[in-house]
Design an enzyme around this catalytic site. Structure first.
Site, PDB file in Angstrom:
ATOM      1  N   LEU A   1       7.512  17.074 -14.261  1.00 27.11           N
ATOM      2  CA  LEU A   1       7.603  18.399 -13.662  1.00 27.11           C
ATOM      3  C   LEU A   1       6.274  18.906 -13.112  1.00 27.11           C
ATOM      4  CD1 LEU A   1       9.931  20.243 -16.209  1.00 27.11           C
ATOM      5  CD2 LEU A   1      10.460  19.725 -13.829  1.00 27.11           C
ATOM      6  N   LYS A   2       5.191  18.512 -13.731  1.00 25.22           N
ATOM      7  CA  LYS A   2       3.891  19.055 -13.343  1.00 25.22           C
ATOM      8  C   LYS A   2       3.161  18.181 -12.320  1.00 25.22           C
ATOM      9  CE  LYS A   2       3.304  21.445 -17.780  1.00 25.22           C
ATOM     10  NZ  LYS A   2       3.556  22.795 -17.250  1.00 25.22           N
ATOM     11  N   THR A   3       3.857  17.237 -11.744  1.00 30.67           N
ATOM     12  CA  THR A   3       3.242  16.347 -10.752  1.00 30.67           C
ATOM     13  C   THR A   3       3.610  16.832  -9.351  1.00 30.67           C
ATOM     14  OG1 THR A   3       3.400  14.488 -12.281  1.00 30.67           O
ATOM     15  CG2 THR A   3       3.041  13.970  -9.961  1.00 30.67           C
TER      16      THR A   3
ATOM     17  N   ASP B   1      11.175  23.679 -18.471  1.00 29.56           N
ATOM     18  CA  ASP B   1       9.891  24.386 -18.479  1.00 29.56           C
ATOM     19  C   ASP B   1      10.076  25.640 -17.640  1.00 29.56           C
ATOM     20  OD1 ASP B   1       7.343  25.372 -18.243  1.00 29.56           O
ATOM     21  OD2 ASP B   1       6.410  23.478 -17.654  1.00 29.56           O
TER      22      ASP B   1
END
Length: 322
Positions: free
Chosen positions: A109-111, A142
C-alpha cells in the site's frame, strides 16, 4: 531489502528459454566500496532485465520477468515502466493486469509505483467505476494511507463523472463515523466539498458552509481534543472568509476547565453544542483558537492573547514549548 517469499523457481541463468539473452551486471568493470547486498534471485533477475532493456525486447516473458522483480522489490521504478510499455506493445488485456494490481496494491500500500501503474492502466481502460470499491477495501487495511487517498482523489478529479461523485460525501462520512480522528478523511472531506467544483444540489455555497460548520462543531463536541476537526473548522472559516471571532461563543467553553460538579447546565444552543461532561478540558486547540481571536482583535485583547499563549507553554501544552 525486504523480499517476500516466492515459490522456488530456477534462476533465469539456469533456464534454457532465457539462454538467448545476455545478462548485464549492475557493476560492470567496477568494484564499489560498499555494494548493496542482493539475494541471488534478485541479482539474477535484474541482470536479465538490464539485458532485455538493452535489446529492446517486449514479449510475454518480459512480463513474467518484470513481475518477478516487482514482487521482490515493488519500488523498482524501471521495472514498472518497462512493464507498462510492454503491456501496451503487446496489447495485453488490462483487466487481467488490474487483477494482479489488486493483489500487489494490498500487499504494498505504501509503494508509490503500485498506484502510479494503476493510474496508467485506468487511463487506458476508461473504466473508473470499480476503482472506488477497490479503494474502499484498501482503506480497510490502512485507513490513513496517503497513496490510497491520493489515488481516490485522482480518480474523482480525472474522470469528474457525476456518478462517481454522487456518494462520496456519504463515503467520507462513514469513514469519520468509524474514526473521527482520521485526518486523511477530514482532508478528503474538504477536497470533496470545497476543492472539486460545485455538484448538483450544492449551488447554495452559504448553506454548504453552514452545514460544514455544524458538522465540525458536532464532532468537536464528541472528541474535543481532536486536532483534525479543529483544523477542518479553521479551513472552512478561512475558505469562506469568516472571522474566527464569529465562533467565539462556541469555542470559549472548550477553552475553559470543566465546571465543578453540580453546576447548573447552560441553556442548550443547537448551533454551539457544549462539550460533554466526560471531556478533558481545557482543550489545547480551543485555547489556540481563542488566542488567535484575541490576537486578531488587537488592542487590549493582545494581553489576553499573550496570557493564553503563556498558559499553553507553561501548563497545557508544554511539550511544544520552544
Amino acid at each position: 531489502m525486504n523480499i517476500p517469499a516466492e515459490e522456488e523457481k530456477p534462476l533465469y541463468s539456469q533456464r534454457s528459454e532465457w539462454a538467448d539473452v545476455v545478462p548485464l551486471e549492475q557493476y560492470e568493470n567496477a568494484t564499489p566500496l560498499a555494494p548493496i547486498f542482493y539475494t541471488d534471485e534478485y541479482r539474477d533477475a535484474t541482470n536479465y532485465f538490464r539485458g532485455i532493456v538493452k535489446s529492446g525486447e517486449m514479449s510475454p516473458r518480459v512480463l513474467e520477468l518484470t513481475e518477478s522483480i516487482i514482487r521482490q522489490n515493488p519500488g523498482h521504478y524501471s521495472a514498472w515502466q518497462y512493464r507498462y510499455k510492454t503491456l501496451m506493445a503487446l496489447k495485453s488485456p488490462l483487466d487481467d493486469e488490474l487483477q494482479l494490481m489488486d493483489e500487489l496494491a494490498i500487499k504494498h500500500l505504501k509503494t508509490y509505483q503500485v498506484w502510479h501503474h494503476r493510474r496508467l492502466l485506468v487511463q487506458q481502460t476508461r473504466n473508473p467505476g470499480p476503482e472506488l470499491e477497490f479503494i474502499a477495501n484498501s482503506l480497510q487495511v490502512d485507513t490513513k494511507n496517503y497513496h490510497t487517498w491520493s489515488y481516490r482523489q485522482w480518480i474523482l478529479a480525472y474522470f469528474n463523472d457525476d456518478a462517481l461523485w454522487s456518494h462520496e460525501l456519504d463515503f467520507v462520512e462513514s469513514m469519520l463515523e468509524n474514526d473521527v480522528r482520521n485526518n486523511s478523511a477530514w482532508h478528503h472531506r474538504f477536497f470533496v466539498v470545497f476543492q472539486s467544483g460545485v455538484r448538483n444540489g450544492d449551488e447554495d455555497r452559504e448553506a454548504i458552509v453552514r452545514r460544514e460548520l455544524a458538522f465540525a462543531k458536532e464532532r468537536i463536541a464528541i472528541a474535543p481534543n481532536n486536532p483534525s476537526v479543529w483544523n477542518y473548522l479553521r479551513g472552512v472559516l478561512d475558505h469562506a472568509k469568516i472571522p474566527y471571532s464569529e465562533l467565539q461563543a462556541f469555542v470559549l467553553p472548550y477553552s475553559l476547565p470543566q465546571p465543578p460538579l453540580g453546576t447548573p447546565p447552560e441553556v442548550v444552543d443547537l448551533e454551539s453544542p457544549l462539550p460533554s461532561k466526560a471531556s478533558q478540558l481545557p482543550c489545547i486547540a480551543a485555547i489556540e483558537f481563542m488566542a488567535d481571536i484575541h490576537e486578531t482583535a488587537g488592542g487590549d485583547d493582545l494581553v489576553k492573547a499573550v496570557e493564553l499563549w503563556k498558559s499553553l507553554a507553561n501548563e497545557h501544552d508544554v511539550i511544544h514549548k520552544r
